[in-house]
Design a protein around this motif. Structure first.
Motif, PDB file in Angstrom:
ATOM      1  N   ALA A   1       0.833  -1.197   0.000  1.00 54.80           N
ATOM      2  CA  ALA A   1       0.000   0.000   0.000  1.00 54.80           C
ATOM      3  C   ALA A   1       0.865   1.244   0.000  1.00 54.80           C
ATOM      4  N   LYS A   2       0.328   2.326  -0.538  1.00 55.34           N
ATOM      5  CA  LYS A   2       1.058   3.584  -0.556  1.00 55.34           C
ATOM      6  C   LYS A   2       0.771   4.382   0.705  1.00 55.34           C
ATOM      7  N   VAL A   3       1.822   4.962   1.270  1.00 53.36           N
ATOM      8  CA  VAL A   3       1.656   5.937   2.339  1.00 53.36           C
ATOM      9  C   VAL A   3       1.897   7.318   1.732  1.00 53.36           C
ATOM     10  N   PRO A   4       1.388   8.385   2.357  1.00 50.95           N
ATOM     11  CA  PRO A   4       1.686   9.735   1.841  1.00 50.95           C
ATOM     12  C   PRO A   4       3.184   9.976   1.841  1.00 50.95           C
ATOM     13  N   HIS A   5       3.709  10.508   0.738  1.00 51.68           N
ATOM     14  CA  HIS A   5       5.152  10.662   0.626  1.00 51.68           C
ATOM     15  C   HIS A   5       5.617  12.017   1.157  1.00 51.68           C
ATOM     16  N   GLY A   6       6.698  11.993   1.932  1.00 52.62           N
ATOM     17  CA  GLY A   6       7.346  13.223   2.351  1.00 52.62           C
ATOM     18  C   GLY A   6       6.540  14.016   3.358  1.00 52.62           C
ATOM     19  N   MET A   7       6.838  15.293   3.435  1.00 55.93           N
ATOM     20  CA  MET A   7       6.162  16.185   4.364  1.00 55.93           C
ATOM     21  C   MET A   7       6.243  17.609   3.845  1.00 55.93           C
ATOM     22  N   ALA A   8       5.295  18.414   4.273  1.00 54.31           N
ATOM     23  CA  ALA A   8       5.333  19.830   3.939  1.00 54.31           C
ATOM     24  C   ALA A   8       6.474  20.492   4.691  1.00 54.31           C
ATOM     25  N   LEU A   9       7.180  21.392   4.026  1.00 52.80           N
ATOM     26  CA  LEU A   9       8.248  22.149   4.669  1.00 52.80           C
ATOM     27  C   LEU A   9       7.770  23.514   5.161  1.00 52.80           C
ATOM     28  N   SER A  10       6.662  24.004   4.618  1.00 51.43           N
ATOM     29  CA  SER A  10       6.082  25.241   5.140  1.00 51.43           C
ATOM     30  C   SER A  10       5.581  25.007   6.565  1.00 51.43           C
ATOM     31  N   ASP A  11       5.515  26.087   7.345  1.00 51.82           N
ATOM     32  CA  ASP A  11       5.103  25.953   8.745  1.00 51.82           C
ATOM     33  C   ASP A  11       4.409  27.237   9.178  1.00 51.82           C
ATOM     34  N   ASP A  12       3.143  27.096   9.592  1.00 51.41           N
ATOM     35  CA  ASP A  12       2.415  28.271  10.090  1.00 51.41           C
ATOM     36  C   ASP A  12       2.547  28.422  11.598  1.00 51.41           C
ATOM     37  N   PHE A  13       3.326  27.539  12.216  1.00 50.21           N
ATOM     38  CA  PHE A  13       3.597  27.585  13.654  1.00 50.21           C
ATOM     39  C   PHE A  13       2.314  27.584  14.491  1.00 50.21           C
ATOM     40  N   SER A  14       1.339  26.819  14.024  1.00 50.48           N
ATOM     41  CA  SER A  14       0.088  26.679  14.778  1.00 50.48           C
ATOM     42  C   SER A  14       0.134  25.483  15.728  1.00 50.48           C
ATOM     43  N   ARG A  15       1.195  24.670  15.623  1.00 48.28           N
ATOM     44  CA  ARG A  15       1.374  23.492  16.467  1.00 48.28           C
ATOM     45  C   ARG A  15       2.774  23.522  17.084  1.00 48.28           C
ATOM     46  N   PRO A  16       3.020  22.663  18.063  1.00 48.59           N
ATOM     47  CA  PRO A  16       4.392  22.569  18.587  1.00 48.59           C
ATOM     48  C   PRO A  16       5.368  22.293  17.458  1.00 48.59           C
ATOM     49  N   LEU A  17       6.559  22.852  17.552  1.00 57.60           N
ATOM     50  CA  LEU A  17       7.530  22.747  16.476  1.00 57.60           C
ATOM     51  C   LEU A  17       7.906  21.285  16.234  1.00 57.60           C
ATOM     52  N   ALA A  18       7.925  20.889  14.964  1.00 56.20           N
ATOM     53  CA  ALA A  18       8.221  19.505  14.579  1.00 56.20           C
ATOM     54  C   ALA A  18       9.731  19.284  14.584  1.00 56.20           C
ATOM     55  N   LEU A  19      10.316  19.265  15.790  1.00 57.02           N
ATOM     56  CA  LEU A  19      11.752  19.062  15.919  1.00 57.02           C
ATOM     57  C   LEU A  19      12.111  17.609  15.618  1.00 57.02           C
ATOM     58  N   GLY A  20      13.087  17.425  14.752  1.00 61.22           N
ATOM     59  CA  GLY A  20      13.532  16.092  14.394  1.00 61.22           C
ATOM     60  C   GLY A  20      12.850  15.500  13.192  1.00 61.22           C
ATOM     61  N   THR A  21      11.710  16.046  12.799  1.00 68.09           N
ATOM     62  CA  THR A  21      11.070  15.623  11.553  1.00 68.09           C
ATOM     63  C   THR A  21      11.272  16.707  10.498  1.00 68.09           C
ATOM     64  N   LYS A  22      10.696  17.880  10.739  1.00 69.21           N
ATOM     65  CA  LYS A  22      10.857  18.986   9.787  1.00 69.21           C
ATOM     66  C   LYS A  22      12.063  19.855  10.143  1.00 69.21           C
ATOM     67  N   TRP A  23      12.156  20.273  11.376  1.00 67.95           N
ATOM     68  CA  TRP A  23      13.202  21.199  11.817  1.00 67.95           C
ATOM     69  C   TRP A  23      14.258  20.464  12.642  1.00 67.95           C
ATOM     70  N   SER A  24      15.484  20.946  12.575  1.00 64.96           N
ATOM     71  CA  SER A  24      16.534  20.419  13.442  1.00 64.96           C
ATOM     72  C   SER A  24      17.526  21.526  13.760  1.00 64.96           C
ATOM     73  N   PHE A  25      18.149  21.445  14.932  1.00 67.96           N
ATOM     74  CA  PHE A  25      19.215  22.355  15.310  1.00 67.96           C
ATOM     75  C   PHE A  25      20.545  21.842  14.782  1.00 67.96           C
ATOM     76  N   PHE A  26      21.474  22.770  14.521  1.00 66.31           N
ATOM     77  CA  PHE A  26      22.841  22.394  14.182  1.00 66.31           C
ATOM     78  C   PHE A  26      23.696  22.462  15.440  1.00 66.31           C
ATOM     79  N   LYS A  27      24.318  21.341  15.789  1.00 68.09           N
ATOM     80  CA  LYS A  27      25.189  21.233  16.960  1.00 68.09           C
ATOM     81  C   LYS A  27      24.551  21.872  18.203  1.00 68.09           C
ATOM     82  N   PRO A  28      23.406  21.378  18.615  1.00 70.70           N
ATOM     83  CA  PRO A  28      22.744  22.003  19.762  1.00 70.70           C
ATOM     84  C   PRO A  28      23.386  21.655  21.089  1.00 70.70           C
ATOM     85  N   ALA A  29      23.209  22.547  22.041  1.00 67.34           N
ATOM     86  CA  ALA A  29      23.528  22.245  23.428  1.00 67.34           C
ATOM     87  C   ALA A  29      22.429  21.365  24.008  1.00 67.34           C
ATOM     88  N   ASP A  30      22.663  20.798  25.186  1.00 67.63           N
ATOM     89  CA  ASP A  30      21.680  19.898  25.780  1.00 67.63           C
ATOM     90  C   ASP A  30      20.348  20.589  26.044  1.00 67.63           C
TER      91      ASP A  30
END
Length: 524
Positions: A330-359
């Motif tokens: 079966a087919k699953v929806p491919h990929g994800m939207a990269l636009s973000d209206d910031f209406s939900r908690p930030l999608a860290l690790g899926t859409k967004w990621s930090f570069f060399k973050p501190a703890d």
């Protein structure tokens, strides 16, 4: 046993390559989709920087993850049912343990396992994490004490013993629970050598993948270097009746190699085998898109044919043309939207990621009233752990409303690493241009502490536009850039040029209505 294969590979370099296809399907944001909707697909399978694919077949489900290097949360797990359409699930790694190289994903005794090699200070290591569910929670990574190897692959021998195969033709025995070592590293395989006059980056035997199929154990290895010349990275294979050897080389080695700089995909290697729902066999590996080192190593899929003598071969050629897709599933929806209206908690690790973050990096973020609030850090993207996305198209534009507090600075960037990036930022009085990884010109800012900013990257030619009225009218910024050299062969570290945003200096910057749009400049 490699002489015949070597000669055949050299002969291929005289064959004119097939023309490169441009007919991808595109999603609602204009991003490329491999599935053409007519029973065929066109590589890349998953676009953008998706290197070192680690693929797992688990019943009717398929999972894959990739090297995520200094991006955190990392090791995003992707899911598919048909091998062509992939949907992101959740990241498996939330704590910064170093730069993550070539992970390995397995399931043994009902438990999911991730072996995670990292480059880190004070020393490198390989970690293991486990989970009872593929979506987690995953255990905290456990160091194994393997400081001199990369690219682990888990395998179970015919006698039930568990092993990690490693770079350089080595292996080490694991405990029965797979979570610690049960012996010393031993050398078990001398990888096949290509002819000395081939143009490569270096021998670098790495990325072993072990597959038990029928009566054989197959070992697939990458040699020739990961980047460098387009003709370097390649795929070789060996087999044995026992996981303990001896190993015999494939008579057609290398079984994948870019032999001409005009081919669609360069530096192809780090391959795995996987069986499709219809029983056919395929290989996932990575490669650089011709002329687009900036997009990193993208995930490719190549059809595999087993021959009467028990060997196999890749049949997709240079992967420039559509390929008949695997059957079933079966087919699953491919990929994800990269636009973000910031209406939900930030999608860290899926859409967004930090570069060399501190703890405590996530403490800089809050989302409320359709607004991302990002606390300033450092003085520039180089010192501020920017927030980044992975964009896999040759041409795209992204824009956002940005508001800063007095004394603050923020902007939009194209970021390779903390020594090489481009972009545009502003404080309440002046713009700041980011180019070559340094801060340059400081022209006057006519918009004050709030503006909408747009970055357009058209095949590595970059322009910036700003608006003081929410995007109704735009003003072209008087400094364009060319960024085709922002890549591994210039800077190292195997990364890609990623769109993103940053906040620096004092206060908290507010970001609203982040929109992303890919486009094909060859289509009106």
């Amino acid at each position: 046993m490699g002489g015949a294969g070597a000669g055949a590979a050299l002969a291929q370099s005289a064959v004119a390559p097939a023309p490169r296809a441009t007919g991808w399907r595109r999603d609602g944001e204009g991003k490329r989709i491999a599935d053409l909707g007519n029973g065929r697909f066109l590589n890349p399978l998953i676009s953008g920087d998706r290197p070192d694919p680690a693929v797992l077949k688990d019943g009717e489900d398929y999972y894959v993850t990739f090297s995520t290097f200094d991006a955190y949360p990392g090791l995003l797990i992707w899911h598919s049912r048909d091998l062509v359409n992939w949907q992101p699930l959740k990241p498996a790694l939330h704590r910064n343990i170093g730069s993550v190289w070539a992970p390995s994903l397995h399931k043994d005794k009902g438990r999911y396992l991730l072996y995670i090699p990292v480059k880190a200070q004070p020393q490198n290591d390989i970690f293991v994490a486990w989970a009872d569910d593929i979506e987690g929670p995953w255990s905290d990574p456990i160091p194994l004490g393997l400081h001199d190897h990369i690219d682990p692959c888990h395998a179970v021998a015919e006698d039930g013993s568990r092993w990690l195969f490693l770079s350089g033709g080595d292996r080490v025995r694991l405990s029965d629970d797979n979570l610690s070592l049960a012996g010393e590293v031993e050398h078990v395989y001398d990888p096949w050598r290509y002819p000395s006059d081939w143009i490569v980056e270096g021998f670098s035997p790495e990325g072993p993948k072990i597959h038990q199929i029928g009566d054989w154990y197959y070992m697939i290895t990458a040699v020739g270097g990961t980047a460098g010349p387009p003709t370097g990275h390649m795929v070789i294979a060996a087999r044995s009746k026992s996981l303990h050897g001896p190993w015999e080389d494939h008579p057609g080695n290398p079984i994948v190699r870019t032999t001409d700089n005009r081919e669609a995909w360069w530096s192809r290697g780090h391959a795995s085998l996987v069986q499709a729902p219809d029983g056919g066999w395929w290989s996932l590996y990575h490669g650089y898109e011709n002329d687009f080192w900036t997009l990193g190593r993208q995930c490719l899929m190549d059809p595999v044919r087993f021959t009467g003598d028990g060997w196999f071969e890749m049949t997709g050629g240079d992967l420039s043309q559509p390929i008949e897709a695997p059957g079933g599933g079966a087919k699953v929806p491919h990929g994800m939207a990269l636009s973000d209206d910031f209406s939900r908690p930030l999608a860290l690790g899926t859409k967004w990621s930090f570069f060399k973050p501190a703890d405590d990096e996530a403490d800089r973020i809050s989302v409320a009233n359709d607004t991302l609030h990002l606390k300033g850090k450092g003085d520039a993207p180089s010192s501020g752990s920017p927030l980044l996305i992975t964009a896999g198209d040759r041409s795209y534009a992204f824009e956002c409303d940005i508001e800063i507090e007095p004394g603050g600075r923020a902007g939009l960037i194209l970021f390779y690493d903390d020594k090489l990036y481009a972009g545009l930022g502003f404080d309440e009085d002046r713009f700041v241009t980011h180019q070559y990884g340094i801060e340059r010109a400081r022209p006057l800012n006519p918009h004050g502490r709030s503006m909408r900013m747009r970055v357009t990257n058209d095949r590595n030619i970059v322009v910036f536009d700003t608006s003081g009225d929410g995007g109704r009218t735009w003003r072209r910024f008087d400094r364009g850039m060319e960024v085709s050299g922002y890549h591994h062969n210039v800077r190292g570290d195997f990364l890609m040029l990623r769109p993103g945003l940053y906040a620096a200096r004092q206060g908290t910057a507010k970001f609203r209505d982040f929109t992303f749009r890919a486009f094909d400049p060859d289509i009106a």
